[in-house]
Design a protein around this motif. Structure first.
Motif, PDB file in Angstrom:
ATOM      1  N   GLU A   1      14.039   6.494  -2.928  1.00 12.18           N
ATOM      2  CA  GLU A   1      13.441   6.094  -4.201  1.00 12.18           C
ATOM      3  C   GLU A   1      13.579   4.592  -4.415  1.00 12.18           C
ATOM      4  N   GLU A   2      14.747   4.038  -4.047  1.00 14.54           N
ATOM      5  CA  GLU A   2      14.950   2.590  -4.196  1.00 14.54           C
ATOM      6  C   GLU A   2      13.967   1.806  -3.345  1.00 14.54           C
ATOM      7  N   SER A   3      13.744   2.278  -2.111  1.00 16.86           N
ATOM      8  CA  SER A   3      12.862   1.535  -1.205  1.00 16.86           C
ATOM      9  C   SER A   3      11.430   1.489  -1.714  1.00 16.86           C
ATOM     10  N   GLN A   4      11.026   2.485  -2.507  1.00 19.43           N
ATOM     11  CA  GLN A   4       9.683   2.469  -3.060  1.00 19.43           C
ATOM     12  C   GLN A   4       9.469   1.249  -3.954  1.00 19.43           C
ATOM     13  N   GLU A   5      10.565   0.705  -4.446  1.00 18.05           N
ATOM     14  CA  GLU A   5      10.479  -0.473  -5.314  1.00 18.05           C
ATOM     15  C   GLU A   5      10.617  -1.779  -4.548  1.00 18.05           C
ATOM     16  N   PHE A   6      11.547  -1.819  -3.556  1.00 21.05           N
ATOM     17  CA  PHE A   6      11.808  -3.122  -2.916  1.00 21.05           C
ATOM     18  C   PHE A   6      11.042  -3.334  -1.615  1.00 21.05           C
ATOM     19  N   LEU A   7      10.474  -2.281  -1.023  1.00 21.90           N
ATOM     20  CA  LEU A   7       9.862  -2.411   0.308  1.00 21.90           C
ATOM     21  C   LEU A   7       8.388  -2.773   0.222  1.00 21.90           C
ATOM     22  N   ALA A   8       8.043  -3.942   0.749  1.00 21.81           N
ATOM     23  CA  ALA A   8       6.632  -4.341   0.845  1.00 21.81           C
ATOM     24  C   ALA A   8       6.024  -3.845   2.149  1.00 21.81           C
ATOM     25  N   LEU A   9       6.821  -3.893   3.233  1.00 19.70           N
ATOM     26  CA  LEU A   9       6.299  -3.515   4.549  1.00 19.70           C
ATOM     27  C   LEU A   9       7.446  -3.089   5.456  1.00 19.70           C
ATOM     28  N   GLY A  10       7.267  -1.974   6.130  1.00 17.74           N
ATOM     29  CA  GLY A  10       8.194  -1.546   7.180  1.00 17.74           C
ATOM     30  C   GLY A  10       7.494  -1.649   8.519  1.00 17.74           C
ATOM     31  N   TYR A  11       8.160  -2.226   9.500  1.00 13.62           N
ATOM     32  CA  TYR A  11       7.545  -2.433  10.814  1.00 13.62           C
ATOM     33  C   TYR A  11       8.596  -2.144  11.880  1.00 13.62           C
ATOM     34  N   ILE A  12       8.361  -1.109  12.695  1.00 13.47           N
ATOM     35  CA  ILE A  12       9.323  -0.756  13.734  1.00 13.47           C
ATOM     36  C   ILE A  12       8.623  -0.677  15.084  1.00 13.47           C
ATOM     37  N   THR A  13       9.372  -1.000  16.138  1.00 15.01           N
ATOM     38  CA  THR A  13       8.828  -0.901  17.495  1.00 15.01           C
ATOM     39  C   THR A  13       9.753  -0.061  18.359  1.00 15.01           C
ATOM     40  N   GLY A  14       9.189   0.539  19.384  1.00 14.08           N
ATOM     41  CA  GLY A  14       9.992   1.332  20.309  1.00 14.08           C
ATOM     42  C   GLY A  14       9.212   1.632  21.570  1.00 14.08           C
ATOM     43  N   ILE A  15       9.853   2.341  22.473  1.00 16.65           N
ATOM     44  CA  ILE A  15       9.182   2.763  23.703  1.00 16.65           C
ATOM     45  C   ILE A  15       8.372   4.030  23.456  1.00 16.65           C
ATOM     46  N   LEU A  16       8.983   4.973  22.733  1.00 14.19           N
ATOM     47  CA  LEU A  16       8.361   6.268  22.506  1.00 14.19           C
ATOM     48  C   LEU A  16       7.844   6.398  21.076  1.00 14.19           C
TER      49      LEU A  16
ATOM     50  N   ALA B   1       0.841  -1.194   0.000  1.00 18.32           N
ATOM     51  CA  ALA B   1       0.000   0.000   0.000  1.00 18.32           C
ATOM     52  C   ALA B   1       0.880   1.250   0.000  1.00 18.32           C
ATOM     53  N   GLU B   2       0.269   2.378  -0.294  1.00 17.66           N
ATOM     54  CA  GLU B   2       1.041   3.623  -0.313  1.00 17.66           C
ATOM     55  C   GLU B   2       1.640   3.906   1.057  1.00 17.66           C
ATOM     56  N   LYS B   3       0.857   3.645   2.094  1.00 18.20           N
ATOM     57  CA  LYS B   3       1.359   3.841   3.457  1.00 18.20           C
ATOM     58  C   LYS B   3       1.626   2.453   4.047  1.00 18.20           C
ATOM     59  N   ASN B   4       2.801   1.935   3.756  1.00 18.81           N
ATOM     60  CA  ASN B   4       3.127   0.553   4.123  1.00 18.81           C
ATOM     61  C   ASN B   4       4.134   0.458   5.257  1.00 18.81           C
ATOM     62  N   CYS B   5       4.237   1.529   6.047  1.00 20.42           N
ATOM     63  CA  CYS B   5       5.164   1.535   7.180  1.00 20.42           C
ATOM     64  C   CYS B   5       4.391   1.720   8.484  1.00 20.42           C
ATOM     65  N   VAL B   6       4.666   0.864   9.456  1.00 19.19           N
ATOM     66  CA  VAL B   6       3.928   0.831  10.721  1.00 19.19           C
ATOM     67  C   VAL B   6       4.897   0.993  11.883  1.00 19.19           C
ATOM     68  N   SER B   7       4.526   1.833  12.836  1.00 15.27           N
ATOM     69  CA  SER B   7       5.327   2.026  14.051  1.00 15.27           C
ATOM     70  C   SER B   7       4.472   1.696  15.267  1.00 15.27           C
ATOM     71  N   VAL B   8       4.975   0.806  16.119  1.00 13.89           N
ATOM     72  CA  VAL B   8       4.283   0.435  17.358  1.00 13.89           C
ATOM     73  C   VAL B   8       5.145   0.872  18.541  1.00 13.89           C
ATOM     74  N   SER B   9       4.683   1.858  19.291  1.00  9.77           N
ATOM     75  CA  SER B   9       5.407   2.286  20.488  1.00  9.77           C
ATOM     76  C   SER B   9       4.564   1.940  21.710  1.00  9.77           C
ATOM     77  N   HIS B  10       5.057   1.005  22.490  1.00  4.55           N
ATOM     78  CA  HIS B  10       4.371   0.562  23.698  1.00  4.55           C
ATOM     79  C   HIS B  10       5.392   0.395  24.816  1.00  4.55           C
ATOM     80  N   ALA B  11       4.878   0.299  26.025  1.00  5.39           N
ATOM     81  CA  ALA B  11       5.759   0.083  27.179  1.00  5.39           C
ATOM     82  C   ALA B  11       6.494  -1.241  27.037  1.00  5.39           C
ATOM     83  N   ARG B  12       7.585  -1.376  27.764  1.00  8.75           N
ATOM     84  CA  ARG B  12       8.348  -2.617  27.749  1.00  8.75           C
ATOM     85  C   ARG B  12       7.477  -3.781  28.230  1.00  8.75           C
ATOM     86  N   ARG B  13       7.764  -4.950  27.678  1.00  9.15           N
ATOM     87  CA  ARG B  13       7.116  -6.196  28.062  1.00  9.15           C
ATOM     88  C   ARG B  13       5.618  -6.224  27.771  1.00  9.15           C
TER      89      ARG B  13
END
Length: 524
Positions: free
Chosen positions: A185-200, A37-49
């Motif tokens: 520009e390259e990532s627009q071609e090779f990236l199907a999904l970006g998924y990152i996690t963090g605290i903040l 999808a056009e917006k294919n990057c997801v960020s999940v920021s939650h507390a530890r554990r």
């Protein structure tokens, strides 16, 4: 299969075979909708554990070409989806745990990350270009050769932003690296999904646009992802039945988070409580715990008073919008409290914009933090709470009055007022450790008014008596006892034992003295 490139499904296999496993594979249905999808990057920021890393291992197992996971997912929710076979083990996956890498490499972190991935890419694609070329270009070449898009998972992505905040050169280099993965520009071609996690949540840094294309889910707003990070009420009820644990007690210890209207439990703590058959604080030793004192002792007007109110069971208004998603730029009370919300040390009701301490486990974490911090007078007062509880149970009215006076002296100096609300807060704080045995309810509706404080014993409290505490201001303790009887407040506690303790408390404003009467009555 590799460690960083196309990992195996070993991590998820181990988790799914655990005696306590909750099927969270429905998350994959949501991620599948974002693939390509056009917006294919997801960020999940939650507390530890709260299950972020386990979810990342599940994502590995589902998408990675480094394994065959069909059998592993059969019978789980994702297997019921029409798209289940379409995406199963069809992608080149890169999985990085930035926290673990940063622990080993204090310098040249980005070049080390690239080297670790490149070596595994080179092993599978020997004729790819040299490592000195732009990394996104290398990934584009791998995509051209394999015709498999990439799913890129970065766990603890914000570690470098947090840990190296004083070295903006490293932070800038790291953010540029992320830009190449998720927005070049390259990532627009090779990236199907970006998924990152963090605290903040993602910090908006001037002149940096590496992560402004992410769809964010946080402790304040998780939207459709809420049920996949933490245990739901129904999940915990099933566990309590299986492990013969008292559901009410487990709720008081580990529930209380309200995210997008869903009540959520701390999953790690519930897991530990079930497997050990013991209710205690399993969360206070996380690394985030060290930050409690940093925030609650900041010299912002009204912060200490708000913390005291929440420790006493109240909720306070917090404006979360001004938070810059950065621990190093806390500039006011709202920032400090918002940071604690993201760390899981406060819960937040988004509709009412009110923060509160979610459960007794977190309350114990505050108790430990206060004991090791600069609030020595508060810590000393809390240390007397157990003595007060048992003095009340034994009917030692004079001792109770003495301990309440000490509590009042401690807390009203912070609350800066001397009225009935301050009295109620001081009394509640005096019974700070009561939730280890009781469900504490302020303003309990009885049908004939509201009892000031009710202590309802839990099934595993060791046959402790239920209590009704009525507070009076410039009257008498006897007046408080009479009101409990006349309005039959004790009847509300029928079913919690044959006898109820009536505790009448009066505070004399002029003498600043407490008077207490304790009477035991039968409830028919």
């Amino acid at each position: 299969m590799g460690t960083y490139f196309n990992p195996s499904n070993k991590g998820f296999r181990k988790a799914s075979r655990d005696e306590i496993y909750m099927d969270k594979t429905g998350l994959l249905n949501i991620l599948n909708r974002r693939l390509g999808a056009e917006k294919n990057c997801v960020s999940v920021s939650h507390a530890r554990r709260f299950g972020k890393s386990q979810a990342a291992r599940m994502i590995d197992a589902y998408y990675s070409r480094g394994c065959d996971s069909k059998e592993l997912f059969m019978g789980l929710k994702i297997s019921e989806s029409e798209d289940f076979p379409k995406h199963l083990n069809k992608y080149n996956v890169i999985h990085l745990d930035i926290s673990s890498i940063a622990d080993y490499y204090k310098e040249n972190i980005v070049s080390k990350i690239i080297e670790l991935i490149y070596n595994e890419l080179k092993a599978e694609y020997p004729d790819i270009m040299d490592i000195d070329n732009p990394f996104a270009t290398i990934l584009k070449q791998v995509y051209d050769k394999s015709e498999h898009e990439f799913v890129i998972i970065i766990d603890e992505w914000d570690c470098i932003v947090r840990e190296f905040s004083q070295n903006q050169e490293i932070v800038h280099e790291y953010l540029q690296f992320l830009h190449s993965l998720f927005k070049s520009e390259e990532s627009q071609e090779f990236l199907a999904l970006g998924y990152i996690t963090g605290i903040l949540p993602i910090k908006k840094i001037k002149k940096e646009s590496a992560l402004n294309n992410f769809y964010e889910y946080t402790m304040i707003d998780s939207d459709e992802l809420t049920e996949y990070f933490g245990f739901t009420v129904s999940e915990v009820e099933k566990l309590c039945e299986k492990y013969q644990m008292n559901c009410e007690s487990v709720r008081d210890w580990y529930n209380g988070y309200l995210i997008n209207g869903k009540k959520m439990y701390n999953p790690n703590s519930v897991y530990m409580a079930m497997t050990r058959r013991k209710l205690e604080s399993y969360w206070k030793n996380t690394s985030a715990f060290d930050t409690i004192n940093t925030f609650i002792t900041l010299n912002f007007d009204g912060l200490k008073e708000d913390i005291m109110k929440m420790l006493a069971g109240e909720s306070v208004y917090v404006d979360v919008k001004g938070f810059e998603n950065d621990f190093s730029s806390i500039s006011n009370k709202n920032n400090a409290l918002t940071a604690l919300i993201h760390l899981g040390y406060l819960a937040y009701n988004t509709e009412e914009k009110m923060a509160y301490i979610p459960n007794y486990e977190v309350k114990e974490a505050y108790q430990s933090a206060l004991a090791n911090g600069s609030w020595s007078e508060i810590s000393k007062s809390i240390s007397r709470c157990e003595e007060l509880i048992f003095a009340t149970i034994r009917g030692e009215a004079e001792k109770v009055a003495e301990l309440l006076e000490l509590s009042h002296e401690t807390y009203t100096s912070i609350l800066k007022y001397n009225d009935e609300n301050a009295l109620s807060c001081a009394i509640t704080m005096a019974y700070f450790t009561a939730p280890a045995y009781y469900t504490v309810i302020r303003e309990l509706p009885t049908g004939k008014g509201f009892a000031d404080i009710a202590l309802i014993p839990r099934a595993d409290s060791g046959n402790k008596p239920a209590m009704i505490i009525e507070l009076k201001y410039d009257k008498t303790a006897d007046t408080a006892i009479k009101q409990i009887k006349e309005k039959r407040y004790a009847g509300k506690l029928k079913g919690y034992g044959e006898e109820v303790l009536l505790v009448g408390v009066n505070y004399d404003k002029e003498s600043k003295k407490y008077e207490c009467e304790i009477e035991k009555v039968r409830v028919d």
